[in-house]
Motif scaffolding. Structure first.
Motif, PDB file in Angstrom:
ATOM      1  N   PRO A  39       9.147  32.368  38.648  1.00 43.05           N
ATOM      2  CA  PRO A  39       8.640  31.823  37.376  1.00 43.05           C
ATOM      3  C   PRO A  39       9.276  30.485  36.990  1.00 43.05           C
ATOM      4  O   PRO A  39       8.756  29.799  36.111  1.00 43.05           O
ATOM      5  CB  PRO A  39       9.001  32.915  36.359  1.00 43.05           C
ATOM      6  CG  PRO A  39       9.214  34.148  37.155  1.00 43.05           C
ATOM      7  CD  PRO A  39       9.782  33.683  38.448  1.00 43.05           C
ATOM      8  N   TYR A  40      10.384  30.126  37.616  1.00 44.77           N
ATOM      9  CA  TYR A  40      10.983  28.817  37.363  1.00 44.77           C
ATOM     10  C   TYR A  40      10.079  27.716  37.903  1.00 44.77           C
ATOM     11  O   TYR A  40      10.001  26.623  37.330  1.00 44.77           O
ATOM     12  CB  TYR A  40      12.359  28.745  38.031  1.00 44.77           C
ATOM     13  CG  TYR A  40      13.126  27.468  37.760  1.00 44.77           C
ATOM     14  CD1 TYR A  40      13.922  27.337  36.621  1.00 44.77           C
ATOM     15  CD2 TYR A  40      13.065  26.398  38.644  1.00 44.77           C
ATOM     16  CE1 TYR A  40      14.631  26.175  36.369  1.00 44.77           C
ATOM     17  CE2 TYR A  40      13.770  25.220  38.400  1.00 44.77           C
ATOM     18  CZ  TYR A  40      14.550  25.123  37.265  1.00 44.77           C
ATOM     19  OH  TYR A  40      15.252  23.970  37.022  1.00 44.77           O
ATOM     20  N   PHE A  41       9.375  28.009  38.995  1.00 45.06           N
ATOM     21  CA  PHE A  41       8.523  27.018  39.641  1.00 45.06           C
ATOM     22  C   PHE A  41       7.034  27.210  39.339  1.00 45.06           C
ATOM     23  O   PHE A  41       6.293  26.237  39.219  1.00 45.06           O
ATOM     24  CB  PHE A  41       8.733  27.066  41.159  1.00 45.06           C
ATOM     25  CG  PHE A  41      10.132  26.765  41.590  1.00 45.06           C
ATOM     26  CD1 PHE A  41      10.653  25.487  41.485  1.00 45.06           C
ATOM     27  CD2 PHE A  41      10.949  27.759  42.097  1.00 45.06           C
ATOM     28  CE1 PHE A  41      11.941  25.192  41.884  1.00 45.06           C
ATOM     29  CE2 PHE A  41      12.250  27.485  42.497  1.00 45.06           C
ATOM     30  CZ  PHE A  41      12.747  26.200  42.392  1.00 45.06           C
ATOM     31  N   PHE A  42       6.599  28.456  39.222  1.00 44.86           N
ATOM     32  CA  PHE A  42       5.176  28.753  39.033  1.00 44.86           C
ATOM     33  C   PHE A  42       4.984  29.787  37.926  1.00 44.86           C
ATOM     34  O   PHE A  42       5.883  30.585  37.651  1.00 44.86           O
ATOM     35  CB  PHE A  42       4.555  29.285  40.327  1.00 44.86           C
ATOM     36  CG  PHE A  42       4.593  28.301  41.468  1.00 44.86           C
ATOM     37  CD1 PHE A  42       3.642  27.295  41.572  1.00 44.86           C
ATOM     38  CD2 PHE A  42       5.579  28.376  42.431  1.00 44.86           C
ATOM     39  CE1 PHE A  42       3.682  26.391  42.612  1.00 44.86           C
ATOM     40  CE2 PHE A  42       5.632  27.476  43.480  1.00 44.86           C
ATOM     41  CZ  PHE A  42       4.680  26.472  43.569  1.00 44.86           C
ATOM     42  N   TYR A 130      -9.068  29.425  47.834  1.00 43.52           N
ATOM     43  CA  TYR A 130      -9.380  30.475  46.869  1.00 43.52           C
ATOM     44  C   TYR A 130      -8.103  31.060  46.278  1.00 43.52           C
ATOM     45  O   TYR A 130      -7.973  31.212  45.051  1.00 43.52           O
ATOM     46  CB  TYR A 130     -10.209  31.575  47.546  1.00 43.52           C
ATOM     47  CG  TYR A 130     -10.217  32.891  46.804  1.00 43.52           C
ATOM     48  CD1 TYR A 130     -11.053  33.093  45.709  1.00 43.52           C
ATOM     49  CD2 TYR A 130      -9.366  33.939  47.191  1.00 43.52           C
ATOM     50  CE1 TYR A 130     -11.052  34.302  45.024  1.00 43.52           C
ATOM     51  CE2 TYR A 130      -9.361  35.141  46.510  1.00 43.52           C
ATOM     52  CZ  TYR A 130     -10.198  35.324  45.430  1.00 43.52           C
ATOM     53  OH  TYR A 130     -10.190  36.509  44.746  1.00 43.52           O
ATOM     54  N   LEU A 131      -7.141  31.389  47.128  1.00 43.03           N
ATOM     55  CA  LEU A 131      -5.903  32.012  46.671  1.00 43.03           C
ATOM     56  C   LEU A 131      -5.057  31.050  45.849  1.00 43.03           C
ATOM     57  O   LEU A 131      -4.464  31.432  44.835  1.00 43.03           O
ATOM     58  CB  LEU A 131      -5.110  32.526  47.878  1.00 43.03           C
ATOM     59  CG  LEU A 131      -5.770  33.677  48.637  1.00 43.03           C
ATOM     60  CD1 LEU A 131      -5.132  33.851  50.020  1.00 43.03           C
ATOM     61  CD2 LEU A 131      -5.674  34.983  47.848  1.00 43.03           C
ATOM     62  N   VAL A 132      -4.987  29.784  46.269  1.00 44.48           N
ATOM     63  CA  VAL A 132      -4.238  28.779  45.508  1.00 44.48           C
ATOM     64  C   VAL A 132      -4.840  28.604  44.118  1.00 44.48           C
ATOM     65  O   VAL A 132      -4.126  28.565  43.110  1.00 44.48           O
ATOM     66  CB  VAL A 132      -4.220  27.439  46.275  1.00 44.48           C
ATOM     67  CG1 VAL A 132      -3.792  26.301  45.358  1.00 44.48           C
ATOM     68  CG2 VAL A 132      -3.279  27.523  47.467  1.00 44.48           C
ATOM     69  N   PRO A 138       1.707  25.659  38.677  1.00 41.66           N
ATOM     70  CA  PRO A 138       3.079  25.260  38.341  1.00 41.66           C
ATOM     71  C   PRO A 138       3.450  25.692  36.925  1.00 41.66           C
ATOM     72  O   PRO A 138       2.598  25.797  36.045  1.00 41.66           O
ATOM     73  CB  PRO A 138       3.046  23.736  38.472  1.00 41.66           C
ATOM     74  CG  PRO A 138       1.940  23.456  39.436  1.00 41.66           C
ATOM     75  CD  PRO A 138       0.903  24.510  39.159  1.00 41.66           C
ATOM     76  N   SER A 139       4.725  25.924  36.711  1.00 39.36           N
ATOM     77  CA  SER A 139       5.208  26.326  35.397  1.00 39.36           C
ATOM     78  C   SER A 139       4.913  25.244  34.364  1.00 39.36           C
ATOM     79  O   SER A 139       4.669  24.083  34.704  1.00 39.36           O
ATOM     80  CB  SER A 139       6.708  26.595  35.445  1.00 39.36           C
ATOM     81  OG  SER A 139       7.423  25.389  35.703  1.00 39.36           O
ATOM     82  N   ALA A 140       4.962  25.608  33.101  1.00 44.13           N
ATOM     83  CA  ALA A 140       4.631  24.662  32.022  1.00 44.13           C
ATOM     84  C   ALA A 140       5.540  23.439  32.054  1.00 44.13           C
ATOM     85  O   ALA A 140       5.088  22.310  31.843  1.00 44.13           O
ATOM     86  CB  ALA A 140       4.728  25.371  30.673  1.00 44.13           C
ATOM     87  N   ILE A 250       7.137  20.060  44.284  1.00 46.55           N
ATOM     88  CA  ILE A 250       5.923  20.511  43.598  1.00 46.55           C
ATOM     89  C   ILE A 250       5.268  19.356  42.842  1.00 46.55           C
ATOM     90  O   ILE A 250       4.039  19.172  42.891  1.00 46.55           O
ATOM     91  CB  ILE A 250       6.250  21.669  42.637  1.00 46.55           C
ATOM     92  CG1 ILE A 250       6.710  22.890  43.420  1.00 46.55           C
ATOM     93  CG2 ILE A 250       5.030  22.026  41.788  1.00 46.55           C
ATOM     94  CD1 ILE A 250       7.251  24.017  42.557  1.00 46.55           C
ATOM     95  N   ILE A 251       6.063  18.560  42.140  1.00 46.55           N
ATOM     96  CA  ILE A 251       5.521  17.425  41.395  1.00 46.55           C
ATOM     97  C   ILE A 251       4.774  16.484  42.328  1.00 46.55           C
ATOM     98  O   ILE A 251       3.621  16.087  42.074  1.00 46.55           O
ATOM     99  CB  ILE A 251       6.644  16.680  40.650  1.00 46.55           C
ATOM    100  CG1 ILE A 251       7.172  17.524  39.492  1.00 46.55           C
ATOM    101  CG2 ILE A 251       6.142  15.336  40.117  1.00 46.55           C
ATOM    102  CD1 ILE A 251       8.413  16.954  38.834  1.00 46.55           C
TER     103      ILE A 251
END
Length: 280
Positions: A39-42, A130-132, A138-140, A250-251
């Protein structure tokens, strides 16, 4: 790490199970703490967490797991009973909880999608996308950084996204120099057709960055992130916060996905993941 999650999400869909994602203290992108890093990343996937799976009355597969050791980070992953468990062993299991700690990709699972399943017959590329789209967000806090950079540097600009590996990649890809030379052939041809286009470049190597800036000048746009000047990977540098390293990847990847097109290294996990983030 993300590709493993996506493969197991497909497994959960095939077996009609509720997915629970837990990145523990052994994550390369963590600080060594016990908190779930995903959850830190997504954004969390579903409302169930690992603590809700700890029940002495439940059965687990593979049987190396039980209610007492579910939080363990390294349990016979490579050696020992029930080590290296492919996702194929999880099909048609009746246990209440199934735990996957070994990599299986979407391409390995796609032939095992049953004919009556809605995803039957889809290509590996379409399965990934589809899965992505369904699960990976990404987290807020990270979305805020992505939007801020886009609004400041990229909004309104036509740009093509480019991911180039340097640093320690040369140790596993012997022809990396030839591959990286080819980028300029591809991009020069593209820019002749669309001279107004800019380049959003993301790379782990300052030497690569300098080479692109020397060649394309102020057409090159890039984020301020950790890079290396050597053949050692940025992930082994002790001064770098591993969580921040994950955020920066991620960014860059999600900024790249907003481009008009993408050029990457097919031998790079990051490049391959960017391909799945957009219907190019």
């Amino acid at each position: 790490d993300v590709s493993h999650v996506i493969g197991q999400l497909l497994l959960a869909e095939i077996t009609v199970r509720t997915p629970v994602v837990h990145w523990g203290a052994n994550s390369r992108f963590g600080d060594g703490g016990d908190a779930n890093l995903f959850p830190y990343f997504f954004e969390p996937i579903g409302e169930v967490d690992i603590d809700e799976l700890v029940c002495s009355e439940w059965d687990y597969f593979p049987p190396k797991w039980n209610a007492e050791n579910l939080h363990d980070n390294e349990l016979n992953i490579w050696e020992g009973p029930y080590s290296r468990m492919s996702a194929l062993y999880f099909l048609n299991r009746t246990e209440r909880v199934a735990i996957s700690d070994f990599y299986t990709g979407v391409s390995d699972l796609s032939p095992w999608i049953p004919p009556d399943h809605p995803l039957y017959g889809e290509s590996v590329e379409r399965l990934y996308r589809y899965l992505v789209k369904k699960y990976l967000r990404p987290s807020a806090a990270i979305r805020k950084e992505i939007d801020a950079f886009y609004d400041q540097r990229l909004a309104g600009l036509p740009y093509i996204s480019v991911h180039v590996r340097g640093s320690d990649k040369v140790k596993e890809q012997s022809d990396l120099g030839d591959v990286n030379d080819l980028y300029f052939t591809v991009l020069d041809d593209y820019l002749r057709q669309d001279p107004e286009c800019n380049i959003f470049l993301f790379t782990d190597d300052n030497r690569v960055l300098k080479r692109f800036v020397d060649h394309y000048g102020d057409k090159v746009i890039f984020t301020d992130c950790d890079r290396t000047d050597t053949d050692d990977g940025v992930h082994v540098a002790q001064k770098i916060d591993p969580r921040r390293l994950g955020v920066e990847v991620i960014i860059d990847a999600y900024l790249a996905a907003r481009g008009l097109g993408f050029v990457g290294n097919g031998a790079s996990n990051v490049s391959c993941m960017v391909v799945h983030l957009n219907d190019w």
